[in-house]
Design a protein around this motif. Sequence first.
Motif, PDB file in Angstrom:
ATOM      1  N   TYR A   1       8.842  14.553  18.072  1.00 40.61           N
ATOM      2  CA  TYR A   1       7.390  14.568  18.200  1.00 40.61           C
ATOM      3  C   TYR A   1       6.936  13.112  18.299  1.00 40.61           C
ATOM      4  N   LEU A   2       5.951  12.864  19.126  1.00 42.45           N
ATOM      5  CA  LEU A   2       5.341  11.539  19.237  1.00 42.45           C
ATOM      6  C   LEU A   2       3.878  11.652  18.853  1.00 42.45           C
ATOM      7  N   SER A   3       3.391  10.680  18.134  1.00 35.13           N
ATOM      8  CA  SER A   3       1.999  10.740  17.716  1.00 35.13           C
ATOM      9  C   SER A   3       1.417   9.333  17.599  1.00 35.13           C
ATOM     10  N   TRP A   4       0.110   9.289  17.568  1.00 35.20           N
ATOM     11  CA  TRP A   4      -0.624   8.053  17.333  1.00 35.20           C
ATOM     12  C   TRP A   4      -1.563   8.268  16.147  1.00 35.20           C
ATOM     13  N   TYR A   5      -1.663   7.222  15.324  1.00 36.17           N
ATOM     14  CA  TYR A   5      -2.558   7.222  14.179  1.00 36.17           C
ATOM     15  C   TYR A   5      -3.411   5.962  14.230  1.00 36.17           C
TER      16      TYR A   5
ATOM     17  N   LEU B   1       0.868  -1.179   0.000  1.00 36.60           N
ATOM     18  CA  LEU B   1       0.000   0.000   0.000  1.00 36.60           C
ATOM     19  C   LEU B   1       0.905   1.229   0.000  1.00 36.60           C
ATOM     20  N   TYR B   2       0.730   2.082  -0.985  1.00 37.16           N
ATOM     21  CA  TYR B   2       1.539   3.290  -1.073  1.00 37.16           C
ATOM     22  C   TYR B   2       0.694   4.462  -0.578  1.00 37.16           C
ATOM     23  N   LEU B   3       1.188   5.087   0.455  1.00 34.10           N
ATOM     24  CA  LEU B   3       0.451   6.161   1.108  1.00 34.10           C
ATOM     25  C   LEU B   3       1.103   7.506   0.835  1.00 34.10           C
ATOM     26  N   CYS B   4       0.271   8.429   0.457  1.00 35.05           N
ATOM     27  CA  CYS B   4       0.698   9.812   0.293  1.00 35.05           C
ATOM     28  C   CYS B   4       0.150  10.606   1.473  1.00 35.05           C
ATOM     29  N   ALA B   5       0.904  11.560   1.943  1.00 34.60           N
ATOM     30  CA  ALA B   5       0.463  12.380   3.060  1.00 34.60           C
ATOM     31  C   ALA B   5       0.919  13.807   2.838  1.00 34.60           C
ATOM     32  N   SER B   6       0.209  14.745   3.439  1.00 39.17           N
ATOM     33  CA  SER B   6       0.628  16.137   3.332  1.00 39.17           C
ATOM     34  C   SER B   6       0.549  16.817   4.694  1.00 39.17           C
ATOM     35  N   ARG B   7       1.319  17.879   4.812  1.00 39.15           N
ATOM     36  CA  ARG B   7       1.393  18.618   6.070  1.00 39.15           C
ATOM     37  C   ARG B   7       1.315  20.097   5.758  1.00 39.15           C
ATOM     38  N   PRO B   8       0.641  20.865   6.610  1.00 35.69           N
ATOM     39  CA  PRO B   8       0.439  22.284   6.313  1.00 35.69           C
ATOM     40  C   PRO B   8       1.727  23.077   6.152  1.00 35.69           C
ATOM     41  N   GLY B   9       2.791  22.702   6.858  1.00 35.47           N
ATOM     42  CA  GLY B   9       4.031  23.462   6.717  1.00 35.47           C
ATOM     43  C   GLY B   9       5.060  22.932   7.668  1.00 35.47           C
ATOM     44  N   GLN B  10       6.229  23.523   7.654  1.00 30.39           N
ATOM     45  CA  GLN B  10       7.314  23.011   8.479  1.00 30.39           C
ATOM     46  C   GLN B  10       7.005  23.110   9.955  1.00 30.39           C
ATOM     47  N   GLY B  11       6.210  24.101  10.324  1.00 32.84           N
ATOM     48  CA  GLY B  11       5.911  24.274  11.739  1.00 32.84           C
ATOM     49  C   GLY B  11       4.807  23.379  12.249  1.00 32.84           C
ATOM     50  N   ALA B  12       4.088  22.745  11.345  1.00 39.47           N
ATOM     51  CA  ALA B  12       2.963  21.898  11.756  1.00 39.47           C
ATOM     52  C   ALA B  12       3.456  20.502  12.105  1.00 39.47           C
ATOM     53  N   THR B  13       2.677  19.808  12.913  1.00 40.12           N
ATOM     54  CA  THR B  13       3.066  18.460  13.311  1.00 40.12           C
ATOM     55  C   THR B  13       2.119  17.397  12.768  1.00 40.12           C
ATOM     56  N   GLU B  14       0.847  17.734  12.577  1.00 39.13           N
ATOM     57  CA  GLU B  14      -0.099  16.729  12.126  1.00 39.13           C
ATOM     58  C   GLU B  14       0.062  16.485  10.634  1.00 39.13           C
ATOM     59  N   VAL B  15       0.042  15.222  10.270  1.00 40.61           N
ATOM     60  CA  VAL B  15       0.180  14.820   8.874  1.00 40.61           C
ATOM     61  C   VAL B  15      -1.132  14.182   8.438  1.00 40.61           C
ATOM     62  N   PHE B  16      -1.593  14.515   7.260  1.00 37.31           N
ATOM     63  CA  PHE B  16      -2.872  14.028   6.754  1.00 37.31           C
ATOM     64  C   PHE B  16      -2.608  13.031   5.623  1.00 37.31           C
TER      65      PHE B  16
ATOM     66  N   GLY C   1      -9.077  -0.707   5.009  1.00 34.26           N
ATOM     67  CA  GLY C   1      -9.334  -0.108   3.707  1.00 34.26           C
ATOM     68  C   GLY C   1      -9.241   1.406   3.665  1.00 34.26           C
ATOM     69  N   ARG C   2      -8.780   1.999   4.754  1.00 37.90           N
ATOM     70  CA  ARG C   2      -8.690   3.454   4.790  1.00 37.90           C
ATOM     71  C   ARG C   2      -7.287   3.905   5.129  1.00 37.90           C
ATOM     72  N   GLY C   3      -7.025   5.159   4.869  1.00 44.35           N
ATOM     73  CA  GLY C   3      -5.722   5.727   5.209  1.00 44.35           C
ATOM     74  C   GLY C   3      -5.602   5.964   6.702  1.00 44.35           C
ATOM     75  N   LEU C   4      -4.438   6.423   7.104  1.00 44.46           N
ATOM     76  CA  LEU C   4      -4.204   6.688   8.515  1.00 44.46           C
ATOM     77  C   LEU C   4      -4.859   8.001   8.923  1.00 44.46           C
ATOM     78  N   GLN C   5      -5.438   7.994  10.119  1.00 42.58           N
ATOM     79  CA  GLN C   5      -6.021   9.217  10.667  1.00 42.58           C
ATOM     80  C   GLN C   5      -5.294   9.578  11.954  1.00 42.58           C
ATOM     81  N   PHE C   6      -5.019  10.841  12.101  1.00 42.55           N
ATOM     82  CA  PHE C   6      -4.305  11.357  13.255  1.00 42.55           C
ATOM     83  C   PHE C   6      -5.192  11.283  14.510  1.00 42.55           C
ATOM     84  N   LEU C   7      -4.612  10.809  15.607  1.00 41.36           N
ATOM     85  CA  LEU C   7      -5.337  10.761  16.875  1.00 41.36           C
ATOM     86  C   LEU C   7      -4.868  11.852  17.846  1.00 41.36           C
ATOM     87  N   LEU C   8      -3.559  11.927  18.054  1.00 46.90           N
ATOM     88  CA  LEU C   8      -3.022  12.902  18.996  1.00 46.90           C
ATOM     89  C   LEU C   8      -1.505  12.973  18.848  1.00 46.90           C
ATOM     90  N   LYS C   9      -0.929  14.000  19.491  1.00 46.94           N
ATOM     91  CA  LYS C   9       0.517  14.176  19.415  1.00 46.94           C
ATOM     92  C   LYS C   9       1.031  14.765  20.723  1.00 46.94           C
TER      93      LYS C   9
END
Lengths: 114, 115
Positions: B32-36, A89-104, B41-49
């Motif tokens: 940084y530490l995080s959980w997903y 499974l090849y996953l692509c992700a994006s992040r708002p910017g260098q200062g952000a931590t959450e990845v979508f 059948g779905r992509g990863l979703q962010f839980l917390l950091k």
Amino acid sequence: NSKVIQTPRYLVKGQGQKAKMRCIPEKGHPVVFWYQQNKNNEFKFLINFQNQEVLQQIDMTEKRFSAECPSNSPCSLEIQSSEAGDSALYLCASRPGQGATEVFFGKGTRLTVV
Amino acid sequence: TQTVSQSDAHVTVFEGDSVELRCNYSYGGSIYLSWYIQHHGRGLQFLLKYYSGNPVVQGVNGFEAEFSKSDSSFHLRKASVHWSDSAVYFCAVSPAYQGGRALIFGTGTTVSVSP
């Protein structure tokens, strides 16, 4: 909910064939990642971009992998000559910017090499 | 070498039970530490950091995690699970000062919630 769009969802290729998958990051997210997730849930980071520039990349498996994120076009990941071990499974992700931590993350492209 | 270890590959709990998923990491610098979460059948979703401050962080859907520097751990907890919590949970580490800050994932814990 993530708005990262990956196409196609499923891709089947024969050994030696090219495999290309695309990713549209969330609007306004300049940082894009590609990961490979195998059937054992092991993740391999492949490459990331900030806008069109490569930030980090691994030694891409005998150079069979290539990726780009051109402006005003989807990002892409291409395997020049697919091997059975590329099935993942090849996953692509994006992040708002260098200062952000959450990845979508997108939902991924599942590649099967037969 | 950075590593993330999730010692439990599979956890089965009953709906309404509490659950704790363990994560231990090895990394020499600031992270940084995080959980997903990944539903089938779905992509990863962010839980917390977590990065700094209060070692207990709250996430979505009633999840929380606690950082321990002495144990190099970042365990995830939920007091009362719902059937929809059945999924694979991934702990991840990313170096704080590296340009791209790529995530390093553990191999996941599959949670099965029985009615």
